[in-house]
Design a protein around this motif. Structure first.
Motif, PDB file in Angstrom:
ATOM      1  N   GLY A 133      -0.554   8.110   0.117  1.00 54.81           N
ATOM      2  CA  GLY A 133      -0.283   9.541  -0.093  1.00 54.81           C
ATOM      3  C   GLY A 133      -1.398  10.627  -0.018  1.00 54.81           C
ATOM      4  O   GLY A 133      -2.549  10.154   0.170  1.00 54.81           O
ATOM      5  N   GLU A 134      -0.850  11.819  -0.060  1.00 54.62           N
ATOM      6  CA  GLU A 134      -1.845  12.904  -0.153  1.00 54.62           C
ATOM      7  C   GLU A 134      -1.631  13.714  -1.427  1.00 54.62           C
ATOM      8  O   GLU A 134      -0.725  14.476  -1.293  1.00 54.62           O
ATOM      9  CB  GLU A 134      -1.910  13.522   1.334  1.00 54.62           C
ATOM     10  CG  GLU A 134      -2.777  14.617   1.354  1.00 54.62           C
ATOM     11  CD  GLU A 134      -4.193  14.092   1.375  1.00 54.62           C
ATOM     12  OE1 GLU A 134      -5.232  14.750   0.701  1.00 54.62           O
ATOM     13  OE2 GLU A 134      -4.404  12.975   2.059  1.00 54.62           O
ATOM     14  N   PRO A 135      -2.560  13.667  -2.342  1.00 50.53           N
ATOM     15  CA  PRO A 135      -3.580  12.809  -2.703  1.00 50.53           C
ATOM     16  C   PRO A 135      -3.413  11.314  -2.946  1.00 50.53           C
ATOM     17  O   PRO A 135      -2.208  11.065  -3.003  1.00 50.53           O
ATOM     18  CB  PRO A 135      -4.339  13.507  -3.754  1.00 50.53           C
ATOM     19  CG  PRO A 135      -3.325  14.132  -4.705  1.00 50.53           C
ATOM     20  CD  PRO A 135      -2.329  14.398  -3.508  1.00 50.53           C
ATOM     21  N   ALA A 189       0.990  -1.377  -0.024  1.00 48.84           N
ATOM     22  CA  ALA A 189      -0.090   0.041   0.057  1.00 48.84           C
ATOM     23  C   ALA A 189       0.836   1.191  -0.078  1.00 48.84           C
ATOM     24  O   ALA A 189       0.611   2.144  -0.754  1.00 48.84           O
ATOM     25  CB  ALA A 189      -0.984   0.026   1.344  1.00 48.84           C
ATOM     26  N   HIS A 190       2.019   1.242   0.685  1.00 47.26           N
ATOM     27  CA  HIS A 190       3.028   2.394   0.798  1.00 47.26           C
ATOM     28  C   HIS A 190       3.480   2.693  -0.503  1.00 47.26           C
ATOM     29  O   HIS A 190       3.681   3.640  -1.026  1.00 47.26           O
ATOM     30  CB  HIS A 190       4.057   2.050   2.022  1.00 47.26           C
ATOM     31  CG  HIS A 190       4.752   3.382   1.882  1.00 47.26           C
ATOM     32  ND1 HIS A 190       6.158   3.281   1.307  1.00 47.26           N
ATOM     33  CD2 HIS A 190       4.853   4.491   2.788  1.00 47.26           C
ATOM     34  CE1 HIS A 190       6.762   4.511   1.765  1.00 47.26           C
ATOM     35  NE2 HIS A 190       5.911   5.111   2.442  1.00 47.26           N
ATOM     36  N   GLU A 191       3.996   1.244  -1.201  1.00 43.79           N
ATOM     37  CA  GLU A 191       4.658   1.421  -2.530  1.00 43.79           C
ATOM     38  C   GLU A 191       4.059   2.168  -3.446  1.00 43.79           C
ATOM     39  O   GLU A 191       4.120   2.833  -4.575  1.00 43.79           O
ATOM     40  CB  GLU A 191       5.330   0.262  -2.986  1.00 43.79           C
ATOM     41  CG  GLU A 191       6.363  -0.466  -1.915  1.00 43.79           C
ATOM     42  CD  GLU A 191       6.776  -1.705  -2.208  1.00 43.79           C
ATOM     43  OE1 GLU A 191       6.113  -2.444  -3.002  1.00 43.79           O
ATOM     44  OE2 GLU A 191       7.845  -2.071  -1.753  1.00 43.79           O
ATOM     45  N   LYS A 192       2.642   1.698  -3.422  1.00 47.00           N
ATOM     46  CA  LYS A 192       1.767   2.203  -4.552  1.00 47.00           C
ATOM     47  C   LYS A 192       0.948   3.474  -4.354  1.00 47.00           C
ATOM     48  O   LYS A 192       0.531   4.030  -5.020  1.00 47.00           O
ATOM     49  CB  LYS A 192       0.398   1.231  -4.690  1.00 47.00           C
ATOM     50  CG  LYS A 192       0.798  -0.256  -5.144  1.00 47.00           C
ATOM     51  CD  LYS A 192       1.482  -0.295  -6.594  1.00 47.00           C
ATOM     52  CE  LYS A 192       1.806  -1.656  -6.789  1.00 47.00           C
ATOM     53  NZ  LYS A 192       2.414  -1.774  -8.303  1.00 47.00           N
ATOM     54  N   GLY A 193       1.484   4.151  -3.344  1.00 46.83           N
ATOM     55  CA  GLY A 193       0.749   5.541  -2.801  1.00 46.83           C
ATOM     56  C   GLY A 193      -0.402   5.494  -2.357  1.00 46.83           C
ATOM     57  O   GLY A 193      -1.094   6.530  -2.246  1.00 46.83           O
ATOM     58  N   TYR A 194      -1.130   4.309  -1.697  1.00 48.34           N
ATOM     59  CA  TYR A 194      -2.194   4.508  -1.018  1.00 48.34           C
ATOM     60  C   TYR A 194      -2.282   5.474   0.176  1.00 48.34           C
ATOM     61  O   TYR A 194      -3.178   5.836   0.465  1.00 48.34           O
ATOM     62  CB  TYR A 194      -2.536   3.146  -0.657  1.00 48.34           C
ATOM     63  CG  TYR A 194      -3.919   2.874   0.150  1.00 48.34           C
ATOM     64  CD1 TYR A 194      -5.078   2.969  -0.398  1.00 48.34           C
ATOM     65  CD2 TYR A 194      -3.817   2.773   1.550  1.00 48.34           C
ATOM     66  CE1 TYR A 194      -6.289   2.870   0.121  1.00 48.34           C
ATOM     67  CE2 TYR A 194      -5.145   2.470   2.266  1.00 48.34           C
ATOM     68  CZ  TYR A 194      -6.514   2.686   1.626  1.00 48.34           C
ATOM     69  OH  TYR A 194      -7.577   2.582   2.197  1.00 48.34           O
TER      70      TYR A 194
END
Length: 219
Positions: free
Chosen positions: A175-177, A168-173
């Motif tokens: 992230g903001e946005p 999830a972190h690697e895929k940008g889940y």
């Protein structure tokens, strides 16, 4: 490699939980035994409570208690041998099945805080699956390898939770946005969005519990 795992388990039919949830200011600890018979239903407990009469009245009514025998009572502390009813939920049998050992077991909040010595992570996964099948809530608080110098912590995460959080972190889940949806992350692991959400939520809870607050469950 062998591991030590600290877990917290909850279920209304775990041993002595009805008594635990009824009495205030009670503390219960299982007295560690050198050997464990997989079919045993009788365990020695050290129970601290100021009112022995009230305690034993609760034990009489506790649906997890088949019978009990007082061995000693000194200064608001009793040692009891307690036989569990057949309906009582126990993890001791599955721990023995995976060649594990219950190193320390005491009440915490409305459940049991347990330190396990296990041969490997597969053993812990078996215990987790057993708990899930029996409706027992199991939270992993801390895991470390017994051969690691100083005991390297895995921050309370199962391998599945670690994989889900990392992806999830690697895929940008996070992230903001947000760069990817929950469904997209779930698809990567072949999970439903509901399963993925639960895995991320439990992983973050265990991670926070192991790093930002004291490594024990809330009351």
């Amino acid at each position: 490699m062998s591991i030590t795992a600290k877990i917290h388990i909850q279920h209304e039919r775990l041993s002595l939980v009805p008594t635990l949830r009824t009495l205030d200011d009670i503390s219960i600890r299982v007295i560690t035994q050198g050997t464990t018979n997989p079919g045993v239903q009788v365990f020695p407990y050290l129970i601290e409570h100021e009112d022995r009469t009230l305690l034993e009245r609760m034990l009489d009514d506790d649906p997890t208690v088949e019978s009990y025998e007082l061995i000693d009572w000194t200064e608001n502390t009793g040692i009891y041998y307690i036989e569990n009813t057949p309906e009582t939920k126990l993890i001791s049998s599955v721990v023995t099945d995976v060649n594990g050992f219950l190193a320390h077991t005491e009440t915490k909040g409305e459940g049991w805080l347990v330190s396990l010595l296990l041969p490997d992570r597969d053993a812990l996964n078996t215990i987790w699956e057993f708990s899930n099948e029996n409706g027992i809530s199991l939270d992993i608080i801390e895991i470390y390898g017994n051969n690691d110098t100083g005991g390297t912590s895995s921050y309370g995460l199962t391998d599945e939770q670690k994989a889900a959080l990392t992806l999830a972190h690697e895929k940008g889940y996070f992230g903001e946005p947000r760069e990817v949806s929950l469904n997209e992350v779930a698809d990567e692991l072949g999970l439903s969005s509901t399963a993925m959400s639960g895995r991320l939520r439990r992983g973050m809870r265990n991670l926070i519990g192991a790093t930002l607050v004291e490594a024990e469950t809330e009351d």
